[in-house]
Motif scaffolding. Structure first.
Motif, mmCIF file in Angstrom:
data_model
loop_
_atom_site.group_PDB
_atom_site.id
_atom_site.type_symbol
_atom_site.label_atom_id
_atom_site.label_comp_id
_atom_site.label_asym_id
_atom_site.label_seq_id
_atom_site.Cartn_x
_atom_site.Cartn_y
_atom_site.Cartn_z
ATOM 1 N N PRO A 63 0.828 -1.264 -0.039
ATOM 2 C CA PRO A 63 0.077 0.038 0.030
ATOM 3 C C PRO A 63 0.684 1.007 -0.001
ATOM 4 O O PRO A 63 2.065 1.235 0.422
ATOM 5 C CB PRO A 63 -0.868 -0.127 1.412
ATOM 6 N N SER A 64 0.147 2.341 -0.381
ATOM 7 C CA SER A 64 1.033 3.523 -0.212
ATOM 8 C C SER A 64 1.605 4.114 0.901
ATOM 9 O O SER A 64 2.695 4.676 1.101
ATOM 10 C CB SER A 64 0.076 4.595 -1.119
ATOM 11 N N LEU A 65 0.547 3.636 2.057
ATOM 12 C CA LEU A 65 1.209 3.884 3.380
ATOM 13 C C LEU A 65 2.179 3.002 3.886
ATOM 14 O O LEU A 65 1.924 1.775 3.635
ATOM 15 C CB LEU A 65 0.178 4.019 4.230
ATOM 16 N N GLY A 66 3.502 3.228 4.293
ATOM 17 C CA GLY A 66 4.248 2.088 4.613
ATOM 18 C C GLY A 66 3.988 1.398 5.553
ATOM 19 O O GLY A 66 3.554 2.092 6.773
ATOM 20 N N LEU A 67 4.427 0.137 5.488
ATOM 21 C CA LEU A 67 3.931 -0.885 6.574
ATOM 22 C C LEU A 67 5.398 -1.720 6.786
ATOM 23 O O LEU A 67 6.195 -2.008 5.718
ATOM 24 C CB LEU A 67 2.892 -1.901 6.053
ATOM 25 N N ALA A 68 5.489 -2.355 7.979
ATOM 26 C CA ALA A 68 6.575 -3.193 8.192
ATOM 27 C C ALA A 68 6.486 -4.436 7.395
ATOM 28 O O ALA A 68 5.517 -4.772 7.197
ATOM 29 C CB ALA A 68 6.660 -3.107 9.788
ATOM 30 N N PRO A 69 7.880 -5.063 7.062
ATOM 31 C CA PRO A 69 7.641 -6.237 6.475
ATOM 32 C C PRO A 69 6.708 -7.224 6.944
ATOM 33 O O PRO A 69 5.972 -7.789 6.233
ATOM 34 C CB PRO A 69 9.327 -6.634 6.199
ATOM 35 N N ALA A 70 6.704 -7.498 8.120
ATOM 36 C CA ALA A 70 5.965 -8.436 8.854
ATOM 37 C C ALA A 70 4.496 -8.175 8.629
ATOM 38 O O ALA A 70 3.786 -9.204 8.375
ATOM 39 C CB ALA A 70 6.400 -8.905 10.236
ATOM 40 N N VAL A 71 4.349 -6.759 8.690
ATOM 41 C CA VAL A 71 2.915 -6.492 8.629
ATOM 42 C C VAL A 71 2.367 -6.815 7.115
ATOM 43 O O VAL A 71 1.339 -7.254 7.052
ATOM 44 C CB VAL A 71 2.700 -5.180 9.145
ATOM 45 N N LEU A 72 3.279 -6.348 6.053
ATOM 46 C CA LEU A 72 3.082 -6.772 4.890
ATOM 47 C C LEU A 72 3.019 -8.162 4.721
ATOM 48 O O LEU A 72 1.852 -8.588 3.822
ATOM 49 C CB LEU A 72 4.243 -6.124 4.029
ATOM 50 N N ASP A 73 3.625 -9.142 5.113
ATOM 51 C CA ASP A 73 3.567 -10.348 5.013
ATOM 52 C C ASP A 73 2.021 -10.902 5.497
ATOM 53 O O ASP A 73 1.157 -11.339 4.636
ATOM 54 C CB ASP A 73 4.524 -11.246 5.880
#
Length: 520
Positions: free
Chosen positions: A433-443
């Motif tokens: 998403p356009s708003l940055g998320l931590a790698p674990a959250v992206l997983d």
């Protein structure tokens, strides 16, 4: 002495016999077949989604309520009962929004051939159970081997799937090595020698898990499989393979096989078979090519020339039920030298006595890990005779072309990270998403997208891990899916991703007159 039955038993026996496939039972078979096909046709017609999204906990109670010990309820009632138990929650691979695993919609000719094979119920172990069918299977094997540019000495056998084909290939590799160094049949008779702990199999880190499973089953242990790094296109890195094999030799280990993957499960990558063959020959190792997916190129009217490198293989796995649009199961193992199949031969006096082999009786059990085996070659035979090899190849080409078109369109979307340009029909990507998320959250977010779409029955995607991170995957085998329909699926992914991402973004807080993200 004549058999006698009590009146009740005789009556029950007569009822049971009337339902068997024989001269008297064919009328009932015809009626039941028509009813079954009508039911399936209606189920396919009303399948507006690729899946119902039903969970095991939702379906299990209905299945558990069925009493299999009670009296029969009749075919019509049993067929009607099948609706909520199987047809309604079934996964429909023909649906354009099914883009998950390597499952294909099937040719009508192949599906019809299934009924022929099931009704006659041929067992493909010995000639006296499979006259005619044996020759058809041998013809299909010879045709496939010719398409794969194998020599005239080639042969093969139909198997239950790629996992069994790969197991059998590595068994042959093990026996081929041990026969050269310890004498024919030494492992079969005496078991593995002490030095087997040093035997090694080399496969790319993207190869199918069945190679590791096979090593375990063959007594070599999972650690016998050496993972080889891949290049930027997710193909086995031939320089890395050379280093790995040379390092193994230097450490006192013994390379006995190399597995090149011709169409990896995740990326559809085509390993450099010629490069792998060169190194396998240098180390006198067996070269197996797992072409369970890429075998579709054997019938491609536009890319068939690419398969010439397969001529250097000692064995090849082909999955017709992936790339040739055949019903499960329909797979085969090809070998460059038919004599190598003798490593799995065992003669039983009651089935395939040695005298029959000496007389030239073509008992297929002599080449197979299985004894009783279905006549799966009939499906492909009927497809080839009905529509021709080129038509099947064009279906496979269409999936590859759809993947290229979809990939190009996805490149224009900044919220999608794409890992590769597709060689076959798979696309691995990740929603960001356009708003940055931590790698674990992206997983977790990407897994949630896949789960949400499946639960709602909107679309079925696959998922995988690459370098420890979670990615989504399209697998495109349906020639009738259009680029516009793929755009709809991509839009579903984006909209679902944004909706689910909003729940994972920290809440806004006002600090010192400016908005910040709440770290909590």
């Amino acid at each position: 002495m004549a058999l006698s039955f009590s009146p009740d038993i005789a009556s029950d026996y007569a009822i049971e016999a009337a339902t068997l496939v024989n001269r008297r039972g064919c009328k009932q078979l015809l009626e039941q077949s028509h009813a079954a096909i009508d039911t399936v046709a209606m189920a396919i017609d009303r399948a507006r989604r690729p899946c119902s999204g039903a969970s095991p906990s939702e379906l299990r109670p209905a299945v558990d309520r069925v009493c299999l010990d009670g009296p029969g309820i009749g075919f019509s009632e049993a067929l009607a009962e099948l609706g909520p138990l199987y047809l309604d929650p079934a996964i429909y691979f023909h649906h354009p929004r099914y883009v998950a695993h390597l499952n294909c919609p099937v040719l009508t000719s192949a599906a019809a051939a299934e009924m022929v094979a099931a009704t006659i119920n041929t067992s493909m172990d010995t000639w006296d159970q499979s006259a005619g069918a044996t020759l058809i299977e041998q013809k299909v094997i010879a045709w496939t081997a010719q398409r794969a540019h194998l020599p005239a000495s080639a042969d093969g056998i139909f198997t239950s799937g790629g996992t069994q084909s790969n197991l059998m290939a590595l068994l042959l590799a093990r026996e081929h090595y041990s026969a050269r160094h310890f004498g024919p049949g030494s492992v079969a008779m005496n078991g593995l020698p002490p030095e087997a702990a040093r035997w090694r199999i080399f496969a790319s880190e993207m190869s199918h898990f069945s190679s590791v499973k096979a090593a375990s089953l063959l007594g070599l242990g999972q650690k016998a499989v050496v993972p080889v790094a891949v290049d930027s296109a997710w193909r086995m890195d031939i320089d890395a393979l050379e280093t790995a094999m040379d390092s193994a030799r230097a450490a006192g280990e013994i390379p006995i096989a190399v597995v090149a993957t011709y169409g990896t499960t995740d990326f559809g990558s085509l390993d450099d078979v010629a490069g792998a063959a060169r190194l396998a020959r240098r180390h006198q190792a067996w070269l197996h090519v797992d072409a369970a997916y890429g075998c579709g190129l054997l019938v491609s009217p536009t890319r068939g020339h690419e398969t010439r490198a397969l001529a250097q293989a000692d064995s090849i796995t082909v999955d017709y039920h992936k790339a040739f649009f055949q019903p499960v199961a329909c797979s085969a193992l090809l070998v460059a030298r038919g004599a190598d199949l003798g490593h799995v031969t065992h003669h039983a006096d009651y089935l395939n006595p040695v005298e029959a082999a000496e007389a030239g009786t073509p008992d297929q059990v002599n080449k197979s890990l299985q004894t009783t085996r279905r006549f799966d070659a009939l499906k492909l035979w009927m497809s080839l005779r009905s529509v021709g090899a080129e038509a099947i190849g064009r279906l496979f080409d269409a999936g590859c072309a759809l993947a290229r078109t979809t990939y190009q369109r996805m490149l224009a979307e900044p919220r999608l990270d794409l890992l590769h340009a597709p060689e076959l029909g798979t696309i691995v990507f990740r929603f960001r998403p356009s708003l940055g998320l931590a790698p674990a959250v992206l997983d977790e977010l990407n897994e949630a997208i896949r789960s949400d779409l499946a639960t709602r029955g909107e679309a079925m995607l696959a998922a995988t891990r690459v370098r420890g991170r979670r990615y989504l995957k399209f697998t495109l085998l349906n020639a009738e899916t259009t680029p516009d329909q793929m755009d709809e699926i991509v839009t579903l992914v984006l909209c679902t991703g944004e909706r689910l991402a909003a729940d994972r973004v920290p809440t806004l807080a006002v600090v010192g007159g400016r908005e910040t993200r709440d770290a909590g």
